[in-house]
Write a protein that holds these residues in place. Structure first.
Motif, PDB file in Angstrom:
ATOM      1  N   PHE A  23       0.969  -1.194  -0.195  1.00 19.48           N
ATOM      2  CA  PHE A  23       0.236   0.142  -0.240  1.00 19.48           C
ATOM      3  C   PHE A  23       1.023   1.131   0.301  1.00 19.48           C
ATOM      4  O   PHE A  23       1.460   1.087   1.417  1.00 19.48           O
ATOM      5  CB  PHE A  23      -0.800   0.548   1.066  1.00 19.48           C
ATOM      6  N   ASP A  24       0.757   2.224  -0.828  1.00 22.02           N
ATOM      7  CA  ASP A  24       0.965   3.731  -0.610  1.00 22.02           C
ATOM      8  C   ASP A  24       0.165   4.166   0.486  1.00 22.02           C
ATOM      9  O   ASP A  24      -0.894   3.310   1.261  1.00 22.02           O
ATOM     10  CB  ASP A  24       0.647   4.054  -2.161  1.00 22.02           C
ATOM     11  N   PHE A  42       2.657  -4.095   3.663  1.00 18.32           N
ATOM     12  CA  PHE A  42       3.189  -3.311   3.738  1.00 18.32           C
ATOM     13  C   PHE A  42       2.963  -1.941   3.208  1.00 18.32           C
ATOM     14  O   PHE A  42       2.221  -1.860   2.381  1.00 18.32           O
ATOM     15  CB  PHE A  42       4.163  -3.600   2.914  1.00 18.32           C
ATOM     16  N   ILE A  43       3.559  -1.200   3.808  1.00 18.99           N
ATOM     17  CA  ILE A  43       3.336   0.842   3.665  1.00 18.99           C
ATOM     18  C   ILE A  43       4.846   0.391   2.538  1.00 18.99           C
ATOM     19  O   ILE A  43       5.891   0.689   2.939  1.00 18.99           O
ATOM     20  CB  ILE A  43       3.290   1.543   4.347  1.00 18.99           C
ATOM     21  N   MET A  93      -0.562  -4.457  -5.720  1.00 22.37           N
ATOM     22  CA  MET A  93       0.199  -3.050  -5.036  1.00 22.37           C
ATOM     23  C   MET A  93      -1.075  -1.918  -5.334  1.00 22.37           C
ATOM     24  O   MET A  93      -2.058  -1.898  -6.133  1.00 22.37           O
ATOM     25  CB  MET A  93       1.339  -2.238  -5.896  1.00 22.37           C
ATOM     26  N   PHE A  94      -1.278  -1.190  -4.190  1.00 19.21           N
ATOM     27  CA  PHE A  94      -2.537   0.013  -4.083  1.00 19.21           C
ATOM     28  C   PHE A  94      -1.983   1.694  -3.840  1.00 19.21           C
ATOM     29  O   PHE A  94      -0.875   1.388  -3.293  1.00 19.21           O
ATOM     30  CB  PHE A  94      -3.679   0.329  -2.826  1.00 19.21           C
ATOM     31  N   VAL A 140      -4.609  -1.655  -8.015  1.00 18.08           N
ATOM     32  CA  VAL A 140      -5.614  -0.852  -7.617  1.00 18.08           C
ATOM     33  C   VAL A 140      -5.588   0.468  -7.741  1.00 18.08           C
ATOM     34  O   VAL A 140      -4.222   0.566  -7.088  1.00 18.08           O
ATOM     35  CB  VAL A 140      -6.159  -1.686  -6.461  1.00 18.08           C
ATOM     36  N   LEU A 141      -5.265   1.054  -8.547  1.00 19.14           N
ATOM     37  CA  LEU A 141      -5.619   2.756  -7.799  1.00 19.14           C
ATOM     38  C   LEU A 141      -7.065   3.547  -7.534  1.00 19.14           C
ATOM     39  O   LEU A 141      -8.685   3.104  -7.167  1.00 19.14           O
ATOM     40  CB  LEU A 141      -5.970   3.359  -9.566  1.00 19.14           C
ATOM     41  N   THR A 142      -6.550   3.941  -5.906  1.00 16.30           N
ATOM     42  CA  THR A 142      -7.559   4.709  -5.351  1.00 16.30           C
ATOM     43  C   THR A 142      -8.198   6.403  -5.415  1.00 16.30           C
ATOM     44  O   THR A 142      -6.841   6.271  -6.145  1.00 16.30           O
ATOM     45  CB  THR A 142      -7.259   4.734  -3.971  1.00 16.30           C
TER      46      THR A 142
END
Length: 238
Positions: free
Chosen positions: A24-25, A119-120, A178-179, A197-199
């Motif tokens: 995750f970003d 993870f971040i 991956m987000f 995945v795009l938020t």
């Protein structure tokens, strides 16, 4: 976008059944855009550039955004062009009020329930990520935080930075997701075989995003788009 689900369609759990590493970003990903936490950082960076180079605020902001666009982060542009001390910049950029972040129990439960490691992976600092994740109530659910210092100040979307993160944490990209909130930061993960995945902001309202941050019809690196990360993840574990 090829293969990308529309916003109104929930993800299919089968598409994520293989995932064992969840990456995750941080900013505008683990908390929604409307919290607007990054706006505080953005103002601090503009002030830093204005003070450093003795520029008017409008000139400083234009230069800051140009460095961000061209180098991945304002910091990288300042290091390359002005030799700034990254520690000084990061400390001043992240001198913000974290109390504006609401706790998100639903997100915490969803992340906790995901199978495998979490993870971040951020262009910010560990300290900033810890403060943010702690306010959200999700910090304890992550294996580790990979930050801009660990990346030796080379930010996403640089391929070498992803390679460093993957190697350090022994991530099998064929079994990882991956987000991210920036489409350009999903190009490398998609090429490495990750599910992406795009938020995005609610109703795609880009009130304070730059044009190069937005997604468009040609973004084949994006598998899914979501306006609500907690609900998206909950769909995968129900």
């Amino acid at each position: 976008m090829k293969g990308m689900a529309p916003l109104t369609t929930p993800p299919r759990p089968a598409d994520f059944a293989h995932v064992r590493d969840w990456v995750f970003d941080l900013d505008n990903t683990l908390y929604p855009h409307h919290v607007d936490l990054f706006a505080q950082i953005d103002r601090n960076m503009t002030d830093y550039v204005a003070t450093l180079l003795q520029l008017e605020p409008t000139e400083a902001r234009a230069l800051q955004k140009a460095y961000y666009r061209d180098h991945g982060t304002t910091l990288q542009g300042l290091m390359i062009n002005h030799g700034v001390d990254p520690n000084d910049f990061l400390q001043k950029a992240h001198a913000i009020d974290y109390t504006v972040i609401p706790a998100d129990p639903a997100l915490g439960e969803a992340i906790k329930a995901l199978p495998g490691r979490k993870f971040i992976f951020t262009n910010g600092t560990v300290a900033h990520a810890e403060m943010t994740a702690r306010a959200l109530g999700i910090l304890d659910h992550f294996e580790t935080i990979f930050d801009i210092v660990a990346a030796e100040y080379v930010p996403k979307p640089a391929g070498a930075t992803y390679d460093k993160f993957m190697a350090l944490n022994r991530v099998d990209t064929a079994h990882a997701a991956m987000f991210e909130d920036l489409p350009r930061n999903l190009v490398v993960p998609k090429a490495l075989g990750m599910t992406t995945v795009l938020t995005v902001p609610r109703n795609l309202e880009y009130a304070f995003s730059e044009i190069w941050e937005r997604h468009g019809e040609s973004d084949d690196q994006i598998d899914y788009v979501t306006e609500d990360l907690a609900t998206f993840l909950q769909t995968l574990i129900d």
